[in-house]
Each structure stands twice: as C-alpha cells, then as structure tokens.
Design a protein around this motif. Sequence first.
Motif, mmCIF file in Angstrom:
data_model
loop_
_atom_site.group_PDB
_atom_site.id
_atom_site.type_symbol
_atom_site.label_atom_id
_atom_site.label_comp_id
_atom_site.label_asym_id
_atom_site.label_seq_id
_atom_site.Cartn_x
_atom_site.Cartn_y
_atom_site.Cartn_z
ATOM 1 N N LEU A 170 72.225 55.428 29.320
ATOM 2 C CA LEU A 170 73.552 55.003 28.873
ATOM 3 C C LEU A 170 73.994 55.703 27.591
ATOM 4 C CD1 LEU A 170 73.147 51.178 29.568
ATOM 5 C CD2 LEU A 170 74.394 52.860 30.965
ATOM 6 N N ALA A 171 73.261 56.726 27.184
ATOM 7 C CA ALA A 171 73.526 57.374 25.894
ATOM 8 C C ALA A 171 74.939 57.925 25.789
ATOM 9 C CB ALA A 171 72.508 58.489 25.663
ATOM 10 N N GLU A 172 75.505 58.381 26.889
ATOM 11 C CA GLU A 172 76.851 58.964 26.846
ATOM 12 C C GLU A 172 77.935 57.950 27.182
ATOM 13 O OE1 GLU A 172 77.142 62.019 25.689
ATOM 14 O OE2 GLU A 172 74.951 62.034 25.547
ATOM 15 N N SER A 173 77.568 56.674 27.293
ATOM 16 C CA SER A 173 78.542 55.635 27.616
ATOM 17 C C SER A 173 78.901 54.846 26.362
ATOM 18 C CB SER A 173 77.960 54.690 28.674
ATOM 19 O OG SER A 173 77.021 53.791 28.096
ATOM 20 N N SER A 174 79.715 53.821 26.558
ATOM 21 C CA SER A 174 80.119 52.950 25.438
ATOM 22 C C SER A 174 79.128 51.813 25.225
ATOM 23 C CB SER A 174 81.501 52.358 25.718
ATOM 24 O OG SER A 174 81.460 51.559 26.907
ATOM 25 N N VAL A 175 78.040 51.778 25.983
ATOM 26 C CA VAL A 175 77.104 50.655 25.957
ATOM 27 C C VAL A 175 75.872 51.004 25.133
ATOM 28 C CG1 VAL A 175 75.737 49.042 27.335
ATOM 29 C CG2 VAL A 175 77.877 49.976 28.265
ATOM 30 N N ARG A 176 75.619 50.224 24.100
ATOM 31 C CA ARG A 176 74.409 50.369 23.304
ATOM 32 C C ARG A 176 73.324 49.460 23.875
ATOM 33 N NH1 ARG A 176 76.864 49.529 17.166
ATOM 34 N NH2 ARG A 176 78.950 50.381 17.594
ATOM 35 N N VAL A 177 72.083 49.893 23.761
ATOM 36 C CA VAL A 177 70.943 49.070 24.175
ATOM 37 C C VAL A 177 70.112 48.779 22.938
ATOM 38 C CG1 VAL A 177 68.906 48.881 25.625
ATOM 39 C CG2 VAL A 177 70.940 50.085 26.484
ATOM 40 N N VAL A 178 69.993 47.502 22.605
ATOM 41 C CA VAL A 178 69.279 47.050 21.415
ATOM 42 C C VAL A 178 68.148 46.128 21.872
ATOM 43 C CG1 VAL A 178 69.454 45.835 19.205
ATOM 44 C CG2 VAL A 178 71.404 47.162 20.066
ATOM 45 N N GLU A 179 66.983 46.311 21.308
ATOM 46 C CA GLU A 179 65.823 45.501 21.680
ATOM 47 C C GLU A 179 65.432 44.584 20.521
ATOM 48 O OE1 GLU A 179 61.099 46.155 22.910
ATOM 49 O OE2 GLU A 179 62.441 47.876 22.712
ATOM 50 N N LEU A 180 65.479 43.296 20.762
ATOM 51 C CA LEU A 180 65.022 42.307 19.790
ATOM 52 C C LEU A 180 63.541 42.048 20.047
ATOM 53 C CD1 LEU A 180 65.524 40.138 17.600
ATOM 54 C CD2 LEU A 180 66.227 38.592 19.442
ATOM 55 N N GLU A 181 62.707 42.166 18.992
ATOM 56 C CA GLU A 181 61.253 42.068 19.131
ATOM 57 C C GLU A 181 60.721 40.922 18.268
ATOM 58 O OE1 GLU A 181 60.078 45.954 17.896
ATOM 59 O OE2 GLU A 181 61.090 46.947 19.569
ATOM 60 N N PRO A 182 60.744 39.697 18.773
ATOM 61 C CA PRO A 182 60.260 38.577 17.959
ATOM 62 C C PRO A 182 58.749 38.593 17.772
ATOM 63 C CG PRO A 182 61.702 37.832 19.738
ATOM 64 C CD PRO A 182 61.323 39.243 20.038
ATOM 65 N N PRO A 183 58.276 38.108 16.624
ATOM 66 C CA PRO A 183 56.864 37.751 16.462
ATOM 67 C C PRO A 183 56.673 36.343 17.014
ATOM 68 C CG PRO A 183 58.022 37.301 14.445
ATOM 69 C CD PRO A 183 59.054 37.823 15.418
ATOM 70 N N ALA A 184 55.559 35.718 16.736
ATOM 71 C CA ALA A 184 55.419 34.292 17.040
ATOM 72 C C ALA A 184 56.430 33.518 16.195
ATOM 73 C CB ALA A 184 54.005 33.823 16.725
ATOM 74 N N VAL A 185 57.193 32.657 16.849
ATOM 75 C CA VAL A 185 58.221 31.857 16.180
ATOM 76 C C VAL A 185 58.005 30.402 16.581
ATOM 77 C CG1 VAL A 185 60.703 31.457 15.907
ATOM 78 C CG2 VAL A 185 59.846 33.798 16.223
ATOM 79 N N ARG A 186 58.240 29.493 15.666
ATOM 80 C CA ARG A 186 58.001 28.067 15.917
ATOM 81 C C ARG A 186 59.088 27.489 16.826
ATOM 82 N NH1 ARG A 186 56.462 26.352 9.704
ATOM 83 N NH2 ARG A 186 54.803 27.919 9.455
ATOM 84 N N THR A 187 58.851 27.628 18.129
ATOM 85 C CA THR A 187 59.723 27.060 19.152
ATOM 86 C C THR A 187 58.849 26.362 20.185
ATOM 87 O OG1 THR A 187 59.673 28.949 20.663
ATOM 88 C CG2 THR A 187 61.269 29.041 18.845
ATOM 89 N N ALA A 188 59.481 25.805 21.207
ATOM 90 C CA ALA A 188 58.747 25.122 22.273
ATOM 91 C C ALA A 188 58.405 26.070 23.415
ATOM 92 C CB ALA A 188 59.570 23.947 22.794
ATOM 93 N N LEU A 189 58.346 27.375 23.155
ATOM 94 C CA LEU A 189 58.016 28.341 24.201
ATOM 95 C C LEU A 189 56.681 28.044 24.850
ATOM 96 C CD1 LEU A 189 58.901 30.962 25.652
ATOM 97 C CD2 LEU A 189 57.704 32.244 23.854
ATOM 98 N N MET A 190 55.717 27.594 24.032
ATOM 99 C CA MET A 190 54.413 27.153 24.539
ATOM 100 C C MET A 190 54.048 25.830 23.879
ATOM 101 S SD MET A 190 52.022 30.576 24.691
ATOM 102 C CE MET A 190 50.665 29.663 25.439
ATOM 103 N N PRO A 191 53.234 24.999 24.533
ATOM 104 C CA PRO A 191 52.809 23.741 23.910
ATOM 105 C C PRO A 191 52.114 24.005 22.572
ATOM 106 C CG PRO A 191 52.259 23.747 26.241
ATOM 107 C CD PRO A 191 52.747 25.129 25.929
ATOM 108 N N GLY A 192 52.518 23.255 21.554
ATOM 109 C CA GLY A 192 51.926 23.386 20.234
ATOM 110 C C GLY A 192 52.504 24.482 19.378
ATOM 111 N N HIS A 193 53.392 25.287 19.959
ATOM 112 C CA HIS A 193 53.931 26.438 19.230
ATOM 113 C C HIS A 193 54.794 26.013 18.041
ATOM 114 C CE1 HIS A 193 53.395 30.648 19.820
ATOM 115 N NE2 HIS A 193 54.667 30.944 19.748
ATOM 116 N N GLU A 194 55.448 24.861 18.167
ATOM 117 C CA GLU A 194 56.329 24.406 17.091
ATOM 118 C C GLU A 194 55.561 24.026 15.831
ATOM 119 O OE1 GLU A 194 60.072 22.189 18.986
ATOM 120 O OE2 GLU A 194 58.184 21.656 19.970
ATOM 121 N N GLU A 195 54.247 23.750 15.981
ATOM 122 C CA GLU A 195 53.420 23.386 14.829
ATOM 123 C C GLU A 195 52.477 24.520 14.426
ATOM 124 O OE1 GLU A 195 53.460 21.179 17.656
ATOM 125 O OE2 GLU A 195 55.229 20.289 16.709
#
Length: 254
Positions: A170-195
């Motif tokens: 898509l380099a020659e188009s109007s569309v950018r591709v951005v990659e968000l790369e999270p580390p471990a974050v305190r969410t409910a993604l897995m049991p116990g992850h929030e703590e």
Amino acid sequence: MNISGNTIFIPGATSGIGLALAHQLRAKGNTVIVGGRRTELLDTIAAEGSGLHTVQIDTTDAASVATAAREVLDAHPDLNVIITMAGIMRVEDWSTPAGFLETAEQTIVTNVLGPIRLIAAFIEHLRSMADATIMTVSSGLAFTPLRATPTYNASKAAIHMLSESLRLQLAESSVRVVELEPPAVRTALMPGHEENAFAMPLDDFVTEVIGLIESQPEATEIQVENVKFLRYGEARGDYAQVVATLNHLDPHGS
C-alpha cells in the motif's frame, strides 16, 4: 496517523485496551465507533453518554464482519481509520492434542483471520479516502515467546509480518499501515492479568500510546518503552536472556 479529525472503527473495544483507547481518541476530537460481540456491553457503552458509537460484530464470523462493515460505512461514510483490536490469549498444553488443538484453532481464527477479514471488508473504502490508516495490533510476544501461549505468540508474529507486507503493497496509496505493539498490560485478556505486577497499568499504557501517535504521526510501529525489552532482544544480541527473563528461566538452561 493524525491524532484528531478521524472517524475510527475499533472492533474488540468493549473492554480493556480497546475501550480505553476509544475513550482517549474520542477526547482528542475523533468520531469513534466501537465494535463487539456482546450487545449488553455495547448497550452499556452507548448509554454512558461518552459520545462513542457502537456496532455489533463477531470477527470470527465472516458474515458478521460483512454486515458490520456495511452498517459502519452506511452510518459513517467518512470512516478513515480501522484498528483491528479484537483478540484472545489462551494458555495451551502441547503435550497432548486434546490440550491445545481447539484453543490453537480458535486463536488463529480470532487473532489472524479476524484482522484479515476486517481489512478485506474495509480496504476498498479506505483506498478511496484521501488519508486513511489501518492500525494492526500485535504484541511484544510477536518478538519474544511466552512459553505458556505458543499459538498466541505465533498469531501476533503473523500480524507483525502481515503489517510489514501490507505496508509495502500500500506504499503508493493513501492508506498507512501502523502496528501497535503492546507489552503486558493490566486487562482481563487472561485470568489474573489485571493483578499482574509486571504488567503495565492500562491507563499508563493508553496515555503513552496517545502521546506517541500525537508526537510521531508518521510512525509505522507504536512502541511504548515497556515493550522495547521484548521487541529488540534479537537486535541487541541478548535474545536468549530476554526469553529466559520473560519465562523465569536460567539463561544457561539449568
């Protein structure tokens, strides 16, 4: 990606990183549509008066993706950003097929096929916009494996390479591709992850992400400081030590 003035669709944003990011992007002057499977969560978000729009979507269901895409574009023809947030993370035991195969298949359908379906549903429209962005969501585990989650690691590595490849196409188009790369974050993604004391507080993570988007609008990878330990182990030459630290192993294998 510009920090304001966008119309943004975030599937998988009824909780966790997705919802927190939706609120902060809305506060920066964007129109934000959040998507999710559970209507009761969508109804709660809509009733809060935060200005977020909602649409039901199940990214594991191709028909649901197509229906939601039509609904979003009918209501928001100026849509110019999608953030492929929906994902799952599950522990697997590969000592027996019964311990991992079903989970592995669900993970690939959700974390890899889901974003592919989303991009396919919106790419023609995004290419018609003067300035558009596809933001994918990988993980620090795309670069350093966590022993307990083999397929999750692999799915996020796939998203990283998909992002790299789409950016080339898509380099020659109007569309950018951005990659968000999270580390471990305190969410409910897995049991116990929030703590999890080693995980980054959710508000801190999203605030840093918003700051990076604002200060680096041309960035192709959004990396908070906490993820760089995992992201650049191989480049630094300490990959084995990073893997050992992440997995609480002796770097010498003892």
